[in-house]
Scaffold this motif. Sequence first.
Motif, mmCIF file in Angstrom:
data_model
loop_
_atom_site.group_PDB
_atom_site.id
_atom_site.type_symbol
_atom_site.label_atom_id
_atom_site.label_comp_id
_atom_site.label_asym_id
_atom_site.label_seq_id
_atom_site.Cartn_x
_atom_site.Cartn_y
_atom_site.Cartn_z
ATOM 1 N N SER A 177 1.556 -7.109 -2.209
ATOM 2 C CA SER A 177 0.552 -8.044 -2.716
ATOM 3 C C SER A 177 -0.464 -8.295 -1.604
ATOM 4 O O SER A 177 -0.110 -8.756 -0.510
ATOM 5 N N PHE A 178 -1.717 -7.979 -1.912
ATOM 6 C CA PHE A 178 -2.744 -8.079 -0.879
ATOM 7 C C PHE A 178 -4.083 -8.426 -1.518
ATOM 8 O O PHE A 178 -4.540 -7.744 -2.434
ATOM 9 N N ASP B 158 -1.891 -6.188 -6.564
ATOM 10 C CA ASP B 158 -0.646 -5.519 -6.196
ATOM 11 C C ASP B 158 -0.947 -4.046 -5.944
ATOM 12 O O ASP B 158 -1.462 -3.344 -6.831
ATOM 13 N N ILE B 159 -0.640 -3.591 -4.733
ATOM 14 C CA ILE B 159 -0.904 -2.203 -4.351
ATOM 15 C C ILE B 159 0.423 -1.458 -4.309
ATOM 16 O O ILE B 159 1.336 -1.845 -3.571
ATOM 17 N N THR B 160 0.527 -0.407 -5.113
ATOM 18 C CA THR B 160 1.735 0.421 -5.105
ATOM 19 C C THR B 160 1.540 1.583 -4.134
ATOM 20 O O THR B 160 0.583 2.347 -4.249
ATOM 21 N N ILE C 276 -4.216 3.132 4.550
ATOM 22 C CA ILE C 276 -4.023 3.338 3.118
ATOM 23 C C ILE C 276 -5.290 2.926 2.370
ATOM 24 O O ILE C 276 -6.052 2.058 2.829
ATOM 25 N N ALA C 277 -5.521 3.550 1.242
ATOM 26 C CA ALA C 277 -6.691 3.257 0.407
ATOM 27 C C ALA C 277 -6.468 1.956 -0.359
ATOM 28 O O ALA C 277 -5.422 1.774 -0.986
ATOM 29 N N LEU C 278 -7.457 1.072 -0.311
ATOM 30 C CA LEU C 278 -7.384 -0.179 -1.062
ATOM 31 C C LEU C 278 -7.987 -0.037 -2.456
ATOM 32 O O LEU C 278 -7.899 -0.945 -3.276
ATOM 33 N N PRO D 290 -5.789 8.200 -4.257
ATOM 34 C CA PRO D 290 -5.483 7.070 -5.138
ATOM 35 C C PRO D 290 -5.287 5.778 -4.353
ATOM 36 O O PRO D 290 -4.995 5.802 -3.150
ATOM 37 N N THR D 291 -5.435 4.664 -5.007
ATOM 38 C CA THR D 291 -5.113 3.368 -4.395
ATOM 39 C C THR D 291 -3.662 3.396 -3.908
ATOM 40 O O THR D 291 -2.759 3.795 -4.642
ATOM 41 N N GLY D 292 -3.446 2.984 -2.676
ATOM 42 C CA GLY D 292 -2.104 3.023 -2.094
ATOM 43 C C GLY D 292 -1.763 4.357 -1.467
ATOM 44 O O GLY D 292 -0.666 4.545 -0.932
#
Length: 536
Positions: A28-29, A33-35, A46-48, A72-74
Amino acid sequence: MQKKIIKVHPSDNVAVALVNLKIGEIISFENQDITIVSEVKAKHKIALNTFKIDDKIIMYGVLVGKASLIIPTGGVLTTENVKHQSAKVSHKTETIGWTVPNVEKWKDKTFMGYHRQDGQVGTANVWLFFPLVFCENRNIETLKEIFEKELVTQKVNSHQMLLRSLVNNGFDVATQQEQSTKVFENIDVKFITHPGGCGGIRQDSESLAKLLAGYVKNPNVAGATVLSLGCQNLQIDIFNNALKAISPNNKKPILMYEQQQMGTVDEMLTAIIKNSFEAIREANKIERLPAPLSKLKVGLECGGSDGFSGISANPTLGYTSDMLVALGGTAILSEFPELCGVEQELVNRCVNETSAKRFLELMQAFEKSVVDAGSGFDMNPSPGNIKDGLITDAMKSAGAAKKGGTSPIVDVLDYGEYVTKPGLNLLCTPGNDVESTTAMVGSGANIVLFTTGLGTPTGNPITPVIKVSSNSELAAKMNDIIDVDTGDIINGEKTIEEMAEVMLSYIINVASGTIKSKASLLNQDDFIPWKRGVSL
């Protein structure tokens, strides 16, 4: 509870992993929620959000690369999915204001230094031996062996005893702990050798002359013994002219010897030893006296950087630099290849258009020379940098530039030029650790602060080099080379400002001689001039 990721600047679209992250982990940021979609080692990015091909990657608030694949995100950023890209700059666009740090508690602090007749103050007192040409290296090495054996009496160390026992077929040999006894308490004797002075283009010899003159001018040097062959490119008068240019009223003793005018090696060494000993004995009479912190000239260096360097150790140096500047001191930021991508900010921090223009001209000329040689600034990150998360030059540079803090840039110097203005100075050097450190000392640095995330033993013959780790794991693993650990910033136990206070206290102790830097204890006396031309 320790945070798992951190975003350095509000406009960044990537975050730094503070710990190892596993596939499927949900973080959680900033209200999302980033997986995590791939294994991410601590220090990597990491990509936000999801990056499409050619999307810009922003870190430290500046452009540090572009996506070469969909991320991808994360997802973790790697050399496979990210390419170097930096913002272009052509002129000064604004003047950046400076929030001066509160240094009220430090303004009356002093350090115990060696006062020179030109007003500079040394943090060390060194008699320096060096050659004008590589042909004299052997004589310098001979003198080093003679002087060190007689002026510093050392017991055999543990490694010597190990070899001795091996030579004696494993028989135990009585061990003696390493210990040294100095004949003179207030003076150190140091020796420099180098591969230059002849064989290259004339400009190389002139550049080397400026560098060596800067070492004589440096406040840490009490005097020097200089050896010349006689027929080399770097003639005695070239060196003398270089010294006169930066120190027209030089009062330091300089003993000059030219082998081709003196006859045999034995005759020359006999004269050198007699005269140098008397000069060293005289220089030993100089004692430490209180000096204001404004007399500190601090070189800012990083080497063996990791993904934490730009968020712990380098910002600590930056805030320390700002504190020293606020106190009237001097800071030197070099390593021009590692300022690629942050030129606009630095240009805007220059106090006048002349300095801004000179910085851009030096940067552009340097980059052109690299491209002409078939390379580029984008090839600057080392395998160690990449392994620990610094995957583009712009990303590395944005973190490296944090060493310079936020204060105005008062001057821009080319390699071999001597610092004359208090405040933050830019000095054109390579990113190579030793070449850059060598140059800053030649420009007057009487202390060097050197950050590292991977560990590097770099030191200098005349100036204490304080090694600052970006993470506590390194400080514990390589405690013989690390002086100050900024890992408490990573684990949240200290702020950058609090760590800078620790740093400044340590600097005062080293400058006063009450603490010896680890590099000094290891006699890590590295000296590599920058050879900018070709060989003929």
